[in-house]
Design a protein around this motif. Structure first.
Motif, PDB file in Angstrom:
ATOM      1  N   ALA A   1       0.837  -1.207   0.000  1.00 43.01           N
ATOM      2  CA  ALA A   1       0.000   0.000   0.000  1.00 43.01           C
ATOM      3  C   ALA A   1       0.870   1.255   0.000  1.00 43.01           C
ATOM      4  CB  ALA A   1      -0.930  -0.007   1.203  1.00 43.01           C
ATOM      5  N   ALA A   2       1.948   1.243   0.768  1.00 41.67           N
ATOM      6  CA  ALA A   2       2.853   2.396   0.831  1.00 41.67           C
ATOM      7  C   ALA A   2       3.521   2.632  -0.523  1.00 41.67           C
ATOM      8  CB  ALA A   2       3.910   2.179   1.916  1.00 41.67           C
ATOM      9  N   VAL A   3       3.956   1.571  -1.167  1.00 45.59           N
ATOM     10  CA  VAL A   3       4.589   1.693  -2.485  1.00 45.59           C
ATOM     11  C   VAL A   3       3.585   2.254  -3.488  1.00 45.59           C
ATOM     12  CG1 VAL A   3       5.514   0.356  -4.427  1.00 45.59           C
ATOM     13  CG2 VAL A   3       6.350  -0.060  -2.116  1.00 45.59           C
ATOM     14  N   GLN A   4       2.344   1.764  -3.426  1.00 47.08           N
ATOM     15  CA  GLN A   4       1.309   2.252  -4.338  1.00 47.08           C
ATOM     16  C   GLN A   4       1.032   3.739  -4.100  1.00 47.08           C
ATOM     17  OE1 GLN A   4      -0.137   0.620  -6.929  1.00 47.08           O
ATOM     18  NE2 GLN A   4      -0.995   2.604  -7.402  1.00 47.08           N
ATOM     19  N   GLU A   5       0.963   4.143  -2.846  1.00 50.09           N
ATOM     20  CA  GLU A   5       0.740   5.556  -2.529  1.00 50.09           C
ATOM     21  C   GLU A   5       1.888   6.425  -3.033  1.00 50.09           C
ATOM     22  OE1 GLU A   5       0.028   8.497   1.321  1.00 50.09           O
ATOM     23  OE2 GLU A   5      -0.400   6.356   1.537  1.00 50.09           O
ATOM     24  N   MET A   6       3.115   5.939  -2.869  1.00 42.36           N
ATOM     25  CA  MET A   6       4.272   6.694  -3.338  1.00 42.36           C
ATOM     26  C   MET A   6       4.285   6.792  -4.861  1.00 42.36           C
ATOM     27  SD  MET A   6       7.247   5.598  -0.674  1.00 42.36           S
ATOM     28  CE  MET A   6       8.446   6.504  -1.592  1.00 42.36           C
ATOM     29  N   GLU A   7       3.907   5.731  -5.546  1.00 44.60           N
ATOM     30  CA  GLU A   7       3.846   5.769  -7.005  1.00 44.60           C
ATOM     31  C   GLU A   7       2.783   6.754  -7.482  1.00 44.60           C
ATOM     32  OE1 GLU A   7       3.294   1.696  -8.217  1.00 44.60           O
ATOM     33  OE2 GLU A   7       5.406   1.201  -7.880  1.00 44.60           O
ATOM     34  N   THR A   8       1.650   6.792  -6.786  1.00 48.90           N
ATOM     35  CA  THR A   8       0.584   7.725  -7.134  1.00 48.90           C
ATOM     36  C   THR A   8       1.047   9.165  -6.933  1.00 48.90           C
ATOM     37  OG1 THR A   8      -1.095   6.089  -6.530  1.00 48.90           O
ATOM     38  CG2 THR A   8      -1.810   8.395  -6.622  1.00 48.90           C
TER      39      THR A   8
ATOM     40  N   MET B   1       9.385  13.389  -1.592  1.00 48.83           N
ATOM     41  CA  MET B   1       9.385  11.941  -1.827  1.00 48.83           C
ATOM     42  C   MET B   1      10.199  11.219  -0.758  1.00 48.83           C
ATOM     43  SD  MET B   1       8.211   9.449  -3.522  1.00 48.83           S
ATOM     44  CE  MET B   1       7.592   9.904  -5.104  1.00 48.83           C
ATOM     45  N   ILE B   2      11.318  11.779  -0.391  1.00 52.04           N
ATOM     46  CA  ILE B   2      12.158  11.180   0.664  1.00 52.04           C
ATOM     47  C   ILE B   2      11.405  11.199   1.992  1.00 52.04           C
ATOM     48  CG2 ILE B   2      14.298  11.433   1.980  1.00 52.04           C
ATOM     49  CD1 ILE B   2      14.830  10.510  -0.863  1.00 52.04           C
ATOM     50  N   LYS B   3      10.773  12.328   2.289  1.00 50.03           N
ATOM     51  CA  LYS B   3      10.015  12.446   3.543  1.00 50.03           C
ATOM     52  C   LYS B   3       8.855  11.460   3.582  1.00 50.03           C
ATOM     53  CE  LYS B   3      11.143  17.320   4.076  1.00 50.03           C
ATOM     54  NZ  LYS B   3      10.653  18.684   3.888  1.00 50.03           N
ATOM     55  N   LYS B   4       8.162  11.334   2.457  1.00 51.38           N
ATOM     56  CA  LYS B   4       7.020  10.418   2.391  1.00 51.38           C
ATOM     57  C   LYS B   4       7.489   8.975   2.534  1.00 51.38           C
ATOM     58  CE  LYS B   4       2.592  10.570   1.921  1.00 51.38           C
ATOM     59  NZ  LYS B   4       1.787  11.125   2.994  1.00 51.38           N
ATOM     60  N   ARG B   5       8.625   8.663   1.926  1.00 46.03           N
ATOM     61  CA  ARG B   5       9.181   7.315   2.038  1.00 46.03           C
ATOM     62  C   ARG B   5       9.514   6.995   3.495  1.00 46.03           C
ATOM     63  NH1 ARG B   5      11.235   3.090  -0.162  1.00 46.03           N
ATOM     64  NH2 ARG B   5      13.280   2.234   0.214  1.00 46.03           N
ATOM     65  N   GLN B   6      10.140   7.943   4.176  1.00 43.61           N
ATOM     66  CA  GLN B   6      10.474   7.744   5.591  1.00 43.61           C
ATOM     67  C   GLN B   6       9.209   7.586   6.426  1.00 43.61           C
ATOM     68  OE1 GLN B   6      12.902  11.224   6.207  1.00 43.61           O
ATOM     69  NE2 GLN B   6      14.795  10.125   5.797  1.00 43.61           N
TER      70      GLN B   6
ATOM     71  N   LEU C   1       6.146   6.497   5.383  1.00 40.02           N
ATOM     72  CA  LEU C   1       5.369   5.303   5.058  1.00 40.02           C
ATOM     73  C   LEU C   1       6.145   4.002   5.207  1.00 40.02           C
ATOM     74  CD1 LEU C   1       3.520   6.583   1.847  1.00 40.02           C
ATOM     75  CD2 LEU C   1       2.573   6.366   4.153  1.00 40.02           C
ATOM     76  N   ILE C   2       7.372   3.989   4.734  1.00 34.96           N
ATOM     77  CA  ILE C   2       8.132   2.735   4.685  1.00 34.96           C
ATOM     78  C   ILE C   2       9.065   2.580   5.876  1.00 34.96           C
ATOM     79  CG2 ILE C   2       9.817   1.438   3.298  1.00 34.96           C
ATOM     80  CD1 ILE C   2       8.380   2.475   0.836  1.00 34.96           C
ATOM     81  N   GLY C   3       9.506   3.680   6.438  1.00 34.39           N
ATOM     82  CA  GLY C   3      10.408   3.635   7.587  1.00 34.39           C
ATOM     83  C   GLY C   3       9.902   2.770   8.732  1.00 34.39           C
ATOM     84  N   PRO C   4       8.648   2.968   9.180  1.00 35.27           N
ATOM     85  CA  PRO C   4       8.142   2.137  10.281  1.00 35.27           C
ATOM     86  C   PRO C   4       8.086   0.651   9.944  1.00 35.27           C
ATOM     87  CG  PRO C   4       6.754   4.077   9.982  1.00 35.27           C
ATOM     88  CD  PRO C   4       7.717   4.044   8.835  1.00 35.27           C
ATOM     89  N   ILE C   5       7.788   0.328   8.707  1.00 37.29           N
ATOM     90  CA  ILE C   5       7.745  -1.081   8.288  1.00 37.29           C
ATOM     91  C   ILE C   5       9.150  -1.680   8.350  1.00 37.29           C
ATOM     92  CG2 ILE C   5       7.259  -2.645   6.355  1.00 37.29           C
ATOM     93  CD1 ILE C   5       5.108  -0.519   5.475  1.00 37.29           C
ATOM     94  N   GLN C   6      10.129  -0.925   7.854  1.00 37.73           N
ATOM     95  CA  GLN C   6      11.513  -1.404   7.902  1.00 37.73           C
ATOM     96  C   GLN C   6      11.996  -1.538   9.346  1.00 37.73           C
ATOM     97  OE1 GLN C   6      13.215   1.588   5.299  1.00 37.73           O
ATOM     98  NE2 GLN C   6      13.461   0.084   3.666  1.00 37.73           N
ATOM     99  N   ASP C   7      11.598  -0.615  10.196  1.00 36.79           N
ATOM    100  CA  ASP C   7      11.977  -0.697  11.619  1.00 36.79           C
ATOM    101  C   ASP C   7      11.386  -1.946  12.262  1.00 36.79           C
ATOM    102  OD1 ASP C   7      13.355   1.673  11.354  1.00 36.79           O
ATOM    103  OD2 ASP C   7      11.790   2.906  12.306  1.00 36.79           O
ATOM    104  N   GLU C   8      10.138  -2.242  11.921  1.00 38.01           N
ATOM    105  CA  GLU C   8       9.476  -3.426  12.458  1.00 38.01           C
ATOM    106  C   GLU C   8      10.214  -4.698  12.023  1.00 38.01           C
ATOM    107  OE1 GLU C   8       4.866  -4.840  12.636  1.00 38.01           O
ATOM    108  OE2 GLU C   8       5.284  -3.013  11.499  1.00 38.01           O
TER     109      GLU C   8
END
Length: 172
Positions: free
Chosen positions: A41-48, A111-116, A118-125
């Motif tokens: 979902a995060a990747v899809q949001e970032m692509e949009t 884009m960098i901020k949005k990546r951090q 959306l995806i940052g918490p998933i990577q931390d988990e």
């Protein structure tokens, strides 16, 4: 001589007790991430967002291009002052497009901020799950199979990707 042999044997025995084989494990981050719906979902949001921002930038560039084409058609009939004004307007539009690109896609851009975000918490988990498994099982190192370019072969038995997914609560 006997004393020396016994001393060497004793030192060898002590050394063998202190040397422990390092235990390694592998994970495949790509495999793990592709099985986490929140990541998809995060990747899809970032692509949009990326597509939306790219359209904004392209609109600015197209506007600058239209102004330039209009300027070229009418350049002969324009006064020096009007030429300068038109040229400044074209340059300003091009700069707006460049600033927008930097704002969205630059090194400190949206884009960098949005990546951090959306995806940052998933990577931390994922990192925490890998860390917990490593501590539980005594792994000295965990290597990402997806990014280990020089890894030629590794036994599937040391791949803990499914275990990480289970720890995160995802069925395999």
């Amino acid at each position: 001589m006997v004393r020396k042999t016994i001393l060497l044997a004793l030192l060898g025995f002590i050394y063998s007790l202190t040397v422990k084989a390092q235990q390694f494990a592998l994970v495949d981050m790509e495999y793990i991430l592709n099985r986490i719906p929140a990541y998809q979902a995060a990747v899809q949001e970032m692509e949009t967002l990326s597509a939306q921002w790219q359209k904004e930038i392209e609109a600015k560039n197209e506007e600058a291009q239209r102004l330039y084409e209009s300027y070229q058609k009418n350049a002969e009939t324009l006064s020096a002052e009007a030429k300068t004004t038109s040229e400044n307007t074209i340059v300003a539009k091009e700069q707006e497009a460049a600033e927008l690109r930097k704002q969205y896609f630059g090194p400190e851009g949206e884009m960098i901020k949005k990546r951090q975000e959306l995806i940052g918490p998933i990577q931390d988990e994922i990192y925490n799950a890998i860390k917990n498994i490593s501590l539980e099982k005594g792994y000295d190192a965990v290597i990402d199979r997806a990014s280990a370019q020089s890894l030629i072969f590794a036994s599937p038995r040391i791949d803990i990707s499914n275990e990480v997914l289970s720890k995160l609560g995802y069925s395999i």
